[in-house]
Design a protein around this motif. Structure first.
Motif, PDB file in Angstrom:
ATOM      1  N   ALA A   1      -0.672  10.635   0.629  1.00 49.52           N
ATOM      2  CA  ALA A   1       0.467  10.067  -0.097  1.00 49.52           C
ATOM      3  C   ALA A   1       1.725  10.899   0.109  1.00 49.52           C
ATOM      4  O   ALA A   1       2.823  10.350   0.196  1.00 49.52           O
ATOM      5  CB  ALA A   1       0.152   9.950  -1.586  1.00 49.52           C
ATOM      6  N   LEU A   2       1.580  12.201   0.201  1.00 46.99           N
ATOM      7  CA  LEU A   2       2.757  13.049   0.424  1.00 46.99           C
ATOM      8  C   LEU A   2       3.419  12.753   1.762  1.00 46.99           C
ATOM      9  O   LEU A   2       4.614  12.931   1.922  1.00 46.99           O
ATOM     10  CB  LEU A   2       2.375  14.518   0.339  1.00 46.99           C
ATOM     11  N   MET A   3       2.621  12.302   2.718  1.00 48.17           N
ATOM     12  CA  MET A   3       3.161  12.008   4.045  1.00 48.17           C
ATOM     13  C   MET A   3       3.640  10.564   4.150  1.00 48.17           C
ATOM     14  O   MET A   3       4.688  10.305   4.720  1.00 48.17           O
ATOM     15  CB  MET A   3       2.107  12.291   5.105  1.00 48.17           C
ATOM     16  N   SER A   4       2.857   9.628   3.611  1.00 55.20           N
ATOM     17  CA  SER A   4       3.172   8.217   3.815  1.00 55.20           C
ATOM     18  C   SER A   4       2.491   7.363   2.752  1.00 55.20           C
ATOM     19  O   SER A   4       1.272   7.459   2.578  1.00 55.20           O
ATOM     20  CB  SER A   4       2.686   7.787   5.203  1.00 55.20           C
TER      21      SER A   4
ATOM     22  N   LEU B   1      -5.756   6.579  -8.810  1.00 56.33           N
ATOM     23  CA  LEU B   1      -5.079   7.076  -7.612  1.00 56.33           C
ATOM     24  C   LEU B   1      -3.799   6.318  -7.259  1.00 56.33           C
ATOM     25  O   LEU B   1      -2.876   6.911  -6.685  1.00 56.33           O
ATOM     26  CB  LEU B   1      -6.037   7.043  -6.422  1.00 56.33           C
ATOM     27  N   LEU B   2      -3.729   5.044  -7.571  1.00 55.63           N
ATOM     28  CA  LEU B   2      -2.546   4.267  -7.183  1.00 55.63           C
ATOM     29  C   LEU B   2      -1.228   4.846  -7.708  1.00 55.63           C
ATOM     30  O   LEU B   2      -0.257   4.930  -6.961  1.00 55.63           O
ATOM     31  CB  LEU B   2      -2.698   2.806  -7.594  1.00 55.63           C
ATOM     32  N   PRO B   3      -1.152   5.259  -8.964  1.00 53.23           N
ATOM     33  CA  PRO B   3       0.122   5.813  -9.432  1.00 53.23           C
ATOM     34  C   PRO B   3       0.575   7.063  -8.670  1.00 53.23           C
ATOM     35  O   PRO B   3       1.773   7.281  -8.503  1.00 53.23           O
ATOM     36  CB  PRO B   3      -0.137   6.137 -10.909  1.00 53.23           C
ATOM     37  N   VAL B   4      -0.377   7.877  -8.194  1.00 58.74           N
ATOM     38  CA  VAL B   4       0.031   9.063  -7.444  1.00 58.74           C
ATOM     39  C   VAL B   4       0.643   8.664  -6.102  1.00 58.74           C
ATOM     40  O   VAL B   4       1.544   9.337  -5.598  1.00 58.74           O
ATOM     41  CB  VAL B   4      -1.129  10.077  -7.263  1.00 58.74           C
ATOM     42  N   ILE B   5       0.180   7.560  -5.547  1.00 57.82           N
ATOM     43  CA  ILE B   5       0.777   7.081  -4.299  1.00 57.82           C
ATOM     44  C   ILE B   5       2.244   6.743  -4.520  1.00 57.82           C
ATOM     45  O   ILE B   5       3.102   7.064  -3.703  1.00 57.82           O
ATOM     46  CB  ILE B   5       0.006   5.867  -3.750  1.00 57.82           C
ATOM     47  N   PHE B   6       2.533   6.109  -5.644  1.00 62.16           N
ATOM     48  CA  PHE B   6       3.915   5.722  -5.922  1.00 62.16           C
ATOM     49  C   PHE B   6       4.755   6.892  -6.436  1.00 62.16           C
ATOM     50  O   PHE B   6       5.935   6.980  -6.126  1.00 62.16           O
ATOM     51  CB  PHE B   6       3.944   4.564  -6.922  1.00 62.16           C
ATOM     52  N   ALA B   7       4.155   7.789  -7.204  1.00 62.30           N
ATOM     53  CA  ALA B   7       4.904   8.904  -7.786  1.00 62.30           C
ATOM     54  C   ALA B   7       5.217   9.984  -6.765  1.00 62.30           C
ATOM     55  O   ALA B   7       6.280  10.607  -6.815  1.00 62.30           O
ATOM     56  CB  ALA B   7       4.128   9.498  -8.963  1.00 62.30           C
TER      57      ALA B   7
END
Length: 153
Positions: A72-75, A100-106
């Motif tokens: 997520a930090l990369m893409s 996990l989904l919110p961390v992808i967006f945050a």
């Protein structure tokens, strides 16, 4: 160019959306699926999962879920691909995906943002670490809040 009617505007918007999805999102998702499969076939995914189990266990997640947060930090698109791959292989379940989904967006796409946004906007480089760190904190908070709700409801 003259005025477009509603149908022409819709079709033009759909073309642009298609281009964004195919040229921007799909390569990241396909790369993420491929990377996860390579890690699984080589046994590296189990190794990573065992090492990261204590940390990810704080949110009730399997150790392999760390791959979603790191990706997520990369893409964001890549992280979605990793999550979809882990879901399809049964490594994570829908409750895990909800956490996990919110961390992808945050926290999603921060390395891309460093180059695309911060690098071109004139933000001083001395603030990059702080901005990057804040997104990590946001991601941790997002997982913590979702973990609470997933356990409670």
């Amino acid at each position: 160019m003259g005025r477009m009617n509603v149908v022409e505007m819709f079709v033009e918007g759909a073309r642009k959306g298609w281009d964004i999805a195919i040229k921007g999102l799909m390569p990241n998702v396909i790369f993420a699926f491929t990377l996860i499969k390579i890690l699984q076939v080589t046994g590296a995914m189990s190794f990573i999962g065992n090492i990261c189990e204590p940390v990810m266990g704080l949110w009730g997640l399997p150790g392999q879920a760390i791959m979603v947060t790191v990706t997520a930090l990369m893409s964001q698109g890549g992280a979605v691909g990793v999550l979809a791959s882990l879901l399809s292989d049964g490594v994570v379940n829908t409750k895990d995906a909800t956490i996990l989904l919110p961390v992808i967006f945050a926290a999603g796409g921060q390395l891309q943002n460093l180059g695309r946004v911060l690098g071109t906007s004139g933000v001083k480089t001395k603030y990059y670490g702080l901005l990057f760190g804040m997104t990590i904190v946001n991601g941790i908070l997002a997982m913590t809040i979702m973990s609470f709700f997933a356990k409670t409801f």
